[in-house]
Design an enzyme around this catalytic site. Structure first.
Site, PDB file in Angstrom:
ATOM      1  N   LEU A  35      -1.207   5.734   6.530  1.00 44.43           N
ATOM      2  CA  LEU A  35      -2.342   6.593   6.901  1.00 44.43           C
ATOM      3  C   LEU A  35      -3.121   6.008   8.076  1.00 44.43           C
ATOM      4  O   LEU A  35      -3.754   6.720   8.842  1.00 44.43           O
ATOM      5  CB  LEU A  35      -3.292   6.762   5.713  1.00 44.43           C
ATOM      6  CG  LEU A  35      -2.799   7.638   4.567  1.00 44.43           C
ATOM      7  CD1 LEU A  35      -3.764   7.592   3.398  1.00 44.43           C
ATOM      8  CD2 LEU A  35      -2.602   9.079   5.019  1.00 44.43           C
ATOM      9  N   GLY A  38      -7.140  -0.252   8.948  1.00 47.02           N
ATOM     10  CA  GLY A  38      -8.582  -0.444   8.867  1.00 47.02           C
ATOM     11  C   GLY A  38      -8.953  -1.849   9.269  1.00 47.02           C
ATOM     12  O   GLY A  38      -8.110  -2.613   9.738  1.00 47.02           O
ATOM     13  N   GLY A  41      -6.925  -4.307   6.817  1.00 44.12           N
ATOM     14  CA  GLY A  41      -5.513  -4.165   6.471  1.00 44.12           C
ATOM     15  C   GLY A  41      -4.994  -2.770   6.744  1.00 44.12           C
ATOM     16  O   GLY A  41      -5.628  -1.983   7.445  1.00 44.12           O
ATOM     17  N   THR A  42      -3.835  -2.499   6.121  1.00 48.10           N
ATOM     18  CA  THR A  42      -3.180  -1.213   6.376  1.00 48.10           C
ATOM     19  C   THR A  42      -3.363  -0.300   5.179  1.00 48.10           C
ATOM     20  O   THR A  42      -3.462  -0.761   4.034  1.00 48.10           O
ATOM     21  CB  THR A  42      -1.685  -1.454   6.654  1.00 48.10           C
ATOM     22  OG1 THR A  42      -1.583  -2.569   7.543  1.00 48.10           O
ATOM     23  CG2 THR A  42      -1.038  -0.258   7.328  1.00 48.10           C
ATOM     24  N   VAL A  43      -3.408   0.987   5.468  1.00 46.47           N
ATOM     25  CA  VAL A  43      -3.643   1.964   4.415  1.00 46.47           C
ATOM     26  C   VAL A  43      -2.434   2.903   4.321  1.00 46.47           C
ATOM     27  O   VAL A  43      -1.974   3.430   5.339  1.00 46.47           O
ATOM     28  CB  VAL A  43      -4.928   2.768   4.716  1.00 46.47           C
ATOM     29  CG1 VAL A  43      -5.211   3.766   3.610  1.00 46.47           C
ATOM     30  CG2 VAL A  43      -6.117   1.823   4.879  1.00 46.47           C
ATOM     31  N   LYS A  61      -4.349   0.300  -0.282  1.00 43.56           N
ATOM     32  CA  LYS A  61      -4.874  -0.510   0.822  1.00 43.56           C
ATOM     33  C   LYS A  61      -4.396  -1.925   0.597  1.00 43.56           C
ATOM     34  O   LYS A  61      -4.530  -2.449  -0.512  1.00 43.56           O
ATOM     35  CB  LYS A  61      -6.394  -0.514   0.820  1.00 43.56           C
ATOM     36  CG  LYS A  61      -6.973   0.809   1.191  1.00 43.56           C
ATOM     37  CD  LYS A  61      -8.458   0.714   1.295  1.00 43.56           C
ATOM     38  CE  LYS A  61      -8.976   1.971   1.947  1.00 43.56           C
ATOM     39  NZ  LYS A  61     -10.258   1.741   2.579  1.00 43.56           N
ATOM     40  N   ASP A 158     -21.267  -0.977   4.084  1.00 46.26           N
ATOM     41  CA  ASP A 158     -20.517  -0.551   5.261  1.00 46.26           C
ATOM     42  C   ASP A 158     -20.435   0.975   5.309  1.00 46.26           C
ATOM     43  O   ASP A 158     -19.355   1.548   5.508  1.00 46.26           O
ATOM     44  CB  ASP A 158     -19.107  -1.181   5.217  1.00 46.26           C
ATOM     45  CG  ASP A 158     -18.399  -1.102   6.567  1.00 46.26           C
ATOM     46  OD1 ASP A 158     -19.088  -0.889   7.585  1.00 46.26           O
ATOM     47  OD2 ASP A 158     -17.164  -1.258   6.599  1.00 46.26           O
TER      48      ASP A 158
END
Ligand code: ADP
Ligand code: MG
Length: 459
Positions: A35, A38, A41-43, A61, A158
């Site tokens: 997807l 971020g 890391g990767t989603v 995630k 955040d």
């Protein structure tokens, strides 16, 4: 529009999960597609083989375990457990977390409508704006979600358009605590190198982060939903920071209600103490009015034959809104939830004792009335007796006769005594001896008066 580069926190020897996309992760998830990437890391979009058909699509995630120290992994898992207990329609559901190979993985709800930032950019490019009613509904959903977290003493830290997701056109706050979880115990405000657009003046100046800092970020998001631009912009990081710290809060265009602008300005007060809490905003007359409209609309939406999924979301948000109406009760409830089992048990016992005391009080009141009646009868009977005594000039103590002639239970004493004590305002005296004493004294003085009168008449 200027976008800041956000860091990707991968270690050099990290083997991402995507390389094992064919495999079953944690014995139940298969990667469907990537997807995006971020800050931490990767989603991925994954399919959960163990979930029901309509709940199979989830988000995974991942971040490199190497980026977390061992104690931080334990802490991250504990915090993950806390997040998994959160359940609110305006918060992306956090399902679980685990370590798989070299990756620390988090599984969350999938929101097909992409993030708010993407939707804002899309609208802007198409030259469109969100309808005011839509903005208000979204804003209220965000307030409900933030309030839910803050009541449980959890900060987001955040909040930004990129961390808010759309599902069936309902907004859901994502990454609640997840960023902190992925970063271990580091303080996000001090290590932050991402976007400064939503950061509060106090967080930028390292003066601490609390619930009001989340409120500032929410104010920035409200502005962005209305104007499709950041509330504070600049040519570089420093100029944005300076604007946040020094400039006045921007105003909404005149086409928006003045009361909404007032809410925005209060949320963007430089002094955190001057900012309202999410609960206070929800209680304010303007937002509360909008909330009632929204409730009616969603109730009708459920009744009408519409897309099943949005009906479900509407039903959930109505429940959340109804809970909001009972904020006081909820707050008390959240206080209870914070208690240890032992404290909760004590509270339960106190409540039972309270109930018993209430019943006892009622019973005592009834007995008092009964007793009063009895006393009156007794008094008239004894007045008669006194007259006889006077006639016989007897010195026999009356009290004995009184007490034995009418048995009075301890409850009778208690009720009558206490009441009399309150009436006669003589604190410090024993309730139990008071009523009879009072009546006996009255009778004794009556007897004295009568005997005096009779003596006078004799002489
Ligand atoms: P960031 O670190 O900037 O907050 P994320 O790690 O949250 O980024 O997300 C990276 C990408 O994955 C983004 O494109 C985001 O839209 C997408 N994404 C994250 N969570 C979800 C989700 N729950 N549902 C759908 N897409 C998601
Ligand atoms: Mg995110």
């Amino acid at each position: 529009m200027l976008r800041f580069q956000e860091i990707v926190n991968h270690g050099p020897s990290f083997t991402p999960i995507s390389t094992c996309s064919k495999a079953l992760i944690a014995g139940r998830y298969t990667v469907q597609q990537k997807l995006g990437r971020g800050s931490f890391g990767t989603v991925y979009l994954v399919k959960d083989k163990k979930a029901k058909d309509e709940e199979q699509l989830k988000v995974l995630k991942e971040t490199s375990v190497g980026d977390l120290k061992p104690d931080e992994t334990v802490e991250a898992n504990l915090e993950a457990l806390l997040l998994s207990r959160l359940d609110h329609p305006a918060i992306v559901k956090f399902f679980t977390s685990f370590v798989e190979g070299e990756s620390f993985c988090i599984i969350t709800e999938y929101c097909e409508g992409r993030d708010l930032d993407f939707n804002i950019q899309e609208y802007k490019e198409a030259g469109k704006v969100f309808p005011e009613s839509q903005i208000i509904e979204w804003f209220i959903q965000l307030l409900l979600g933030v309030n839910y977290m803050h009541e449980r003493r959890i900060l987001h830290r955040d909040l930004k358009a990129k961390n808010i997701f759309l599902k069936n056109n309902f907004l859901k706050i994502g990454d609640f605590g997840v960023s902190r979880l992925l970063m271990g115990s580091c303080d996000l405000a001090t290590t932050f190198t991402g976007t400064p657009f939503y950061m509060s003046p106090e967080a930028l100046q390292h003066q601490g982060y609390d619930t009001k800092s989340d409120i500032w970020s929410l104010g920035c998001i409200l502005y962005e939903m209305c104007c499709l631009e950041h509330a504070f912009t600049g040519h570089n990081f420093l100029s944005v920071v300076l604007k946040i710290v020094e400039d006045d809060a921007p105003s909404l265009p005149d086409s928006y209600p003045r009361k909404l602008n007032t809410v925005l300005h209060s949320m963007l007060s430089k002094d955190p103490a001057m900012r309202p809490s999410a609960a206070e905003i929800l209680r304010s007359s303007y937002i509360d009015g909008q909330l009632q409209n929204m409730k009616c609309k969603f109730t009708n939406m459920i009744k009408e034959d519409q897309v099943l999924n949005s009906q479900k979301e509407a039903a959930h948000i109505i429940t959340a809104m109804q809970k909001k109406v009972h904020l006081q009760t909820l707050r008390a409830l959240s206080e209870v939830q914070k208690m240890t089992p032992r404290e909760r048990m004590r509270l339960r016992k106190l409540n039972i004792a309270d109930e018993k005391a209430k019943k006892l009080k009622q019973l005592a009141e009834e007995k008092y009335q009964e007793n009063l009646k009895r006393m009156q009868e007794l008094r008239s009977r004894n007045f008669h007796q006194v007259n006889i005594d006077v006639l016989h000039e007897s010195d026999q103590p009356i009290s004995e006769h009184l007490i034995t002639s009418q048995p009075v239970t301890s409850l009778d004493y208690l009720s009558v005594g206490c009441k009399k004590q309150a009436d006669s305002e003589t604190p410090g005296r024993l309730c139990m001896s008071d009523p009879m004493e009072h009546d006996l004294r009255t009778l004794a003085s009556m007897k004295q008066a009568c005997s005096l009168r009779s003596k006078t008449s004799i002489h």
